[in-house]
Design an enzyme around this catalytic site. Structure first.
Site, short mmCIF file in Angstrom:
data_model
loop_
_atom_site.label_atom_id
_atom_site.label_comp_id
_atom_site.label_asym_id
_atom_site.label_seq_id
_atom_site.Cartn_x
_atom_site.Cartn_y
_atom_site.Cartn_z
N TYR A 1 -2.29 -7.80 10.26
CA TYR A 1 -3.17 -7.62 9.09
C TYR A 1 -4.54 -7.12 9.55
O TYR A 1 -5.10 -6.17 8.98
CB TYR A 1 -3.30 -8.97 8.39
CG TYR A 1 -3.94 -8.94 7.04
CD1 TYR A 1 -3.17 -8.88 5.88
CD2 TYR A 1 -5.32 -8.99 6.90
CE1 TYR A 1 -3.75 -8.87 4.64
CE2 TYR A 1 -5.91 -8.98 5.65
CZ TYR A 1 -5.11 -8.91 4.53
OH TYR A 1 -5.71 -8.90 3.30
N HIS B 1 -12.69 -9.30 -5.26
CA HIS B 1 -12.22 -7.99 -4.78
C HIS B 1 -11.35 -7.36 -5.86
O HIS B 1 -10.49 -8.04 -6.44
CB HIS B 1 -11.42 -8.24 -3.49
CG HIS B 1 -10.81 -7.04 -2.87
ND1 HIS B 1 -11.37 -5.79 -2.88
CD2 HIS B 1 -9.65 -6.90 -2.16
CE1 HIS B 1 -10.59 -4.95 -2.22
NE2 HIS B 1 -9.54 -5.59 -1.78
N ASP C 1 -9.40 -11.05 1.00
CA ASP C 1 -8.52 -10.46 2.01
C ASP C 1 -8.82 -10.95 3.44
O ASP C 1 -7.91 -11.02 4.28
CB ASP C 1 -8.67 -8.93 2.01
CG ASP C 1 -7.82 -8.26 0.94
OD1 ASP C 1 -6.81 -8.85 0.52
OD2 ASP C 1 -8.18 -7.15 0.53
N HIS D 1 -4.19 -13.81 0.70
CA HIS D 1 -2.80 -13.55 1.10
C HIS D 1 -2.37 -14.59 2.13
O HIS D 1 -3.13 -14.89 3.07
CB HIS D 1 -2.65 -12.18 1.78
CG HIS D 1 -2.88 -11.00 0.88
ND1 HIS D 1 -2.05 -10.66 -0.15
CD2 HIS D 1 -3.87 -10.07 0.88
CE1 HIS D 1 -2.51 -9.57 -0.75
NE2 HIS D 1 -3.62 -9.20 -0.15
N ASP E 1 -3.89 -5.74 -6.11
CA ASP E 1 -3.09 -6.92 -5.76
C ASP E 1 -3.82 -8.21 -6.11
O ASP E 1 -3.21 -9.28 -6.15
CB ASP E 1 -2.65 -6.91 -4.28
CG ASP E 1 -3.77 -6.61 -3.32
OD1 ASP E 1 -4.75 -5.95 -3.70
OD2 ASP E 1 -3.66 -7.03 -2.14
N GLU F 1 -9.20 -4.68 -5.68
CA GLU F 1 -7.92 -4.01 -5.38
C GLU F 1 -6.83 -4.64 -6.26
O GLU F 1 -6.82 -5.85 -6.50
CB GLU F 1 -7.59 -4.13 -3.88
CG GLU F 1 -6.48 -3.18 -3.50
CD GLU F 1 -6.38 -2.89 -2.00
OE1 GLU F 1 -7.11 -3.50 -1.20
OE2 GLU F 1 -5.55 -2.03 -1.64
N HIS G 1 -12.85 -5.41 2.75
CA HIS G 1 -12.72 -4.05 3.22
C HIS G 1 -12.99 -2.99 2.16
O HIS G 1 -12.71 -1.80 2.41
CB HIS G 1 -11.30 -3.86 3.81
CG HIS G 1 -10.20 -3.93 2.78
ND1 HIS G 1 -9.29 -2.91 2.66
CD2 HIS G 1 -9.88 -4.79 1.81
CE1 HIS G 1 -8.42 -3.17 1.69
NE2 HIS G 1 -8.75 -4.33 1.17
N HIS H 1 0.86 -1.20 0.00
CA HIS H 1 0.00 0.00 0.00
C HIS H 1 0.88 1.24 0.00
O HIS H 1 0.78 2.08 0.90
CB HIS H 1 -0.88 0.07 1.26
CG HIS H 1 -2.10 -0.77 1.24
ND1 HIS H 1 -2.82 -1.03 2.39
CD2 HIS H 1 -2.75 -1.39 0.24
CE1 HIS H 1 -3.85 -1.79 2.08
NE2 HIS H 1 -3.83 -2.03 0.79
#
Ligand code: FEO
Length: 402
Positions: free
Chosen positions: A199, A85, A171, A232, A89, A87, A152, A29
C-alpha cells in the site's frame, strides 16, 4: 428494517466501525492495484454527545454501511458528516447519507469542499471547513483535525479524538486486507505488514518527503496515539507506533541491499540473460529476486522494486519498442519516482534494437545510478554474452555492498 447480520463493532468507547468488507475485489483503481487479499472500506460513527460519521464507503457497499448504522442511530439526527478524503472509495455513499441526513454539517478541508462539489451536486449541503488545529466539541468526545495535503490527495486530512488517543487518518496507515477481525492482533501479522508495505509503495512513494514531514509534525505535536483506525483494512491497537515507524523507514530509505531482476522475453534469449545476471548477483552474496513480468503480481513487483536498491530490467525488442508488460512497469516507475536505485538494462533483439535504450531512458528518468551501459545481443546470447551478464550482476552486487 435493520439487517440482523451486519452489526457495528465498537472499536473504542463510543466509536463504532460501520464500514464494509470487500472480500472479492482483486483490481483496485481500475487495474492499477492488484488487491490479493481484498479490502475494506472503513467508516466510523462517533457517539460523543453529538454524533459524527467519519467517512463513508464505496458506493456498492452503501447498504452494508447503512445496515450497521441502523443499530446505532437515526440518521435524521446525525450532527456531523466528516469527510477526511473525497476519493470515491470513501465518499461514494456521501450523497445517500446526505439524503437521509440533510441536517448534518459536512466537515472537511477547503480542498475537501471543492472536491466534493466537483464530484457531487451537493445542493443544499451545509459545509464547515476546518484546518489544522481546529476542533469540534461533541460533548464527551472532541474531534481535532490535522490537514494532510497530498497524503495522498489535496483534500486529505486526519481526524483525532484526544479523549481516546484515537487517530483516524483515512488512507494513511491503511492496507488492502479483508478480514473477519477488525484489529491488528486478529490477523496474520506477516500478511498484514506485507499488505501495508504494498500500500505504501504503490500509493505513497511519490510523497515520501511529505510523509516524513507529516510524521515529524505529529511527533513534534506530541500527539498521544493509542489506536490508529485507517479507512482500509485493520485497526492498529496492539502497537500502533509499529506502522508509524514503518512509514518513516519506507519514506526515508532507498531500499534493502537486494537486486530485483525483472524481464520480459519473446523466445527465451532475454530470459537466459536475466538468469545470468541473477546468478552473478547471488554469487557475490547479495539477495536477488527474478520476475518474469507477464506472470508476476505487478503490485508485488512494484513494491519489491521500491523496497530494493538494485534494479535490473531486461526486455526483448519488438517493433523497435519494449513489450507491453515492461512498458507498464516503466510507466508506473516514472510516476512513482522511487529514490536511490542502482542498476542497468539488458535485452535481445533481431535486426534492430530499441528496447534497451527505452529502458535506460526510464532508469534515467527515475535517477537510477547506472553501473554500466546496457547489454544488447542479436538473436541469441553467446556464452561470452552470458558471462558478461553474470559479471554485470556481480559488479552491481559489489557496488551495493560498497
Ligand atoms: Fe482509499 Fe485515496 O482512497
Amino acid at each position: 428494517m435493520a439487517d440482523t447480520i451486519l452489526k457495528p463493532v465498537e472499536i473504542n468507547k463510543g466509536v463504532f466501525w460501520v464500514g464494509a468488507v470487500d472480500w472479492a475485489v482483486r483490481q483496485f483503481h481500475g487495474h492499477h492495484y492488484h488487491t490479493t487479499h481484498g479490502t475494506t472500506y472503513n467508516s466510523y460513527l462517533v457517539k460523543g454527545g453529538k454524533t459524527a460519521l467519519v467517512d463513508t464507503v464505496h458506493i456498492p457497499f452503501a447498504a452494508e454501511m447503512f445496515a450497521r448504522l441502523s443499530d446505532l442511530i437515526d440518521l435524521s439526527k446525525l450532527d456531523y458528516m466528516v469527510v477526511n478524503h473525497v476519493e470515491p472509495d470513501h465518499s461514494g455513499a456521501l450523497a445517500q447519507v446526505m439524503t437521509r441526513a440533510p441536517q448534518a454539517t459536512i466537515v472537511c478541508t477547503k480542498n475537501g469542499e471543492k472536491a466534493i462539489r466537483e464530484h457531487y451536486a451537493a445542493e443544499g449541503w451545509k459545509f464547515q471547513q476546518v484546518k489544522t488545529g481546529d476542533a469540534i466539541e461533541l460533548g464527551t468526545h472532541t474531534l481535532n483535525f490535522l490537514e494532510a495535503r497530498m497524503l495522498h490527495w489535496p483534500d486529505s486530512m486526519f481526524t483525532y479524538v484526544p479523549e481516546l488517543s484515537l487517530l483516524m487518518p483515512n488512507d494513511a496507515f491503511g492496507q488492502h486486507l479483508a478480514s473477519s477481525g477488525r484489529f491488528d492482533d486478529e490477523v496474520d501479522h506477516a500478511v498484514l505488514m506485507d499488505e501495508a508495505s504494498k500500500y505504501y509503495a504503490v500509493i505513497l512513494t511519490p510523497f515520501d518527503a511529505l510523509v516524513e514531514k507529516k510524521i515529524q509534525e505529529v511527533v513534534a505535536a506530541k500527539l498521544d496515539i493509542k489506536m490508529i483506525a485507517p479507512s482500509h483494512g485493520i485497526i492498529w491497537r496492539k502497537n500502533p507506533m509499529e506502522i508509524v515507524q514503518a512509514y518513516l523507514r519506507w519514506a526515508t530509505s532507498p531500499g534493502e541491499n537486494r537486486v530485483i531482476v525483472a524481464y520480459e522475453t519473446m523466445w527465451g534469449s532475454t530470459e537466459q540473460m536475466a538468469r545470468a545476471v541473477m546468478e552473478g548477483v547471488a554469487e557475490a552474496g547479495v539477495e536477488a529476486k527474478l520476475y518474469l513480468i507477464p506472470t508476476a503480481d505487478r503490485t508485488e513487483l512494484i513494491r519489491d522494486i521500491v523496497e530494493s536498491r538494485g534494479l535490473v530490467l531486461g526486455c526483448s525488442t519488438i517493433n523497435r519498442r519494449v513489450l507491453p508488460g515492461m512498458a507498464a512497469i516503466l510507466e508506473e516507475l516514472r510516476g512513482l519516482q522511487p529514490d536511490g536505485k542502482i542498476g542497468f538494462a539488458f535485452g535481445s533483439h533481431g535486426w534492430g534494437g530499441g528496447a534497451v535504450k527505452i529502458i535506460e531512458a526510464a532508469l534515467d528518468d527515475i535517477k537510477t545510478t547506472r553501473t554500466q551501459d546496457g547489454i544488447e545481443v542479436t538473436y541469441r546470447p553467446t556464452p561470452e554474452t552470458l558471462a558478461a551478464c553474470k559479471e554485470a550482476g556481480r559488479k552491481l552486487a559489489e557496488a551495493l555492498k560498497g
